[in-house]
Design an enzyme around this catalytic site. Structure first.
Site: not given
Lengths: 231, 231
Positions: A45, A147
């Site tokens: 990570c 959108d």
């Protein structure tokens, strides 16, 4: 619920390392990439979020906001961000890295310590648990269009760090095909020729591709569906 | 149903270009990659399946079976395969391409003309329809382990051809981390150093990594979770 292509990404109220906000309002009129990681203070990570932070200018150029997520608290995120900045600074030395290595972090990281988003969005890695035995998130990535709908997604396990060149390549293709009636072939990169999809009728080719289209006419089927153009 | 990491991939009865079979029995003791495309006789899909066919020896080396899927019939697949072989032969000239360009195709393609798998596995692209207005599949990829469980997945829209280098990279990471207690960092490639995950305790490091582990001890947190090894 797992999100499919075309689903609206839920407008969660988010608690993050950069404050609390509604997701859609924060996105505003930009594309979004929401990506989860298993845990703060872990090795893969750290390499991923450092790389993402260094690429912040590339995402900004593409009018795209990044946001991370893990099941850690905001307090943990704040502590770990110092490690991320130090790590990013240690693995390269150009100007971009200097910007990353101090000041505000390049993007917010969501506190999903109640695992609400992880569960709702199907991001759990069944092989990963925290010290209390609670489930952790996998390496999910959601590409969200203007959108607010899902345009693409990736789901990698904790054991595989993602490929940010591929994330940028995919984003470039999504944005180009949102702007022009094109599709991008296998392994395409910016600058390569694109494909004219079947939805563009022969009589409209000249309108959309005044620079010309190269058509492959020698396929055994005799069909002329391979139409390439430089855009 | 959309599949999450760790879910067993359903043991569908499949109708394919290479005959009918039960999915799990066909996989046998091999890894599997099931990938869907929107439609036969379309441009991006042709570039993708040709590339996949050329890479068949690479997948075989990795003990991995490929299988395609679209909402077309077996009859359509047979016709299109001739185009795929011709196309594969036309875009390269080495020995591998000659093998691809004749004889049996490198992998089966599923006939999902009833859209059963597409719907059950969440593979529909909301922006793609056939000439009858029926929905078509997006570019989904499921990586299936020896235990028949989902190890990773991708979901790209019809407009974005996939990146087979990334598919191989991800497969290499999945297989290496199934064999050894390691994880691969961001942008990792075969031969690069790997990460020793937190699940490997300090006292076990010598056992698993006799060649030694490089530990990063200068992070601001004072934590030593970045442990790298060459395997």
């Amino acid at each position: 619920m797992s999100l499919k292509l075309g689903d609206e990404f839920p407008n969660f109220h988010l608690k993050t390392s950069a404050g609390d906000f509604q997701f859609h309002e924060w996105l505003g009129n930009q594309w979004g990439i929401l990506f989860s990681h298993p845990a703060d203070y872990t090795p893969v990570c750290t390499t991923e979020l450092s790389r993402a932070a260094k690429l912040a200018p590339e995402f900004a150029k593409r009018n795209t906001k990044l946001i991370g997520l893990s099941c850690d608290t905001v307090e943990n995120h704040h502590g770990w961000i110092k490690d991320l900045q130090s790590y990013a600074g240690s693995v390269c030395s150009d100007g971009a890295c200097k910007t990353v290595s101090s000041g505000e972090f390049a993007f917010p990281i969501i506190d999903d310590s109640d695992r609400k988003l992880a569960k709702q969005l199907g991001m759990i890695d069944p092989d990963e648990f925290d010290t209390k035995g609670l489930p952790l998130t996998a390496r999910a990535v959601f590409f969200i269009g203007l959108d607010k709908k899902v345009k693409a997604s990736l789901l990698y396990p904790a054991t595989t760090g993602r490929n940010f060149d591929e994330i940028l390549r995919l984003l470039d293709s999504l944005q180009l095909s949102a702007r022009l009636p094109i599709a991008t072939p296998v392994d395409w990169k910016v600058g390569d020729k694109v494909m004219v999809p079947p939805s563009v009728k022969d009589e409209d080719v000249q309108k959309y591709f005044p620079q010309g289209v190269q058509i492959k006419n020698d396929l055994p089927s005799g069909k002329s569906y391979i139409r390439m153009a430089q855009v």
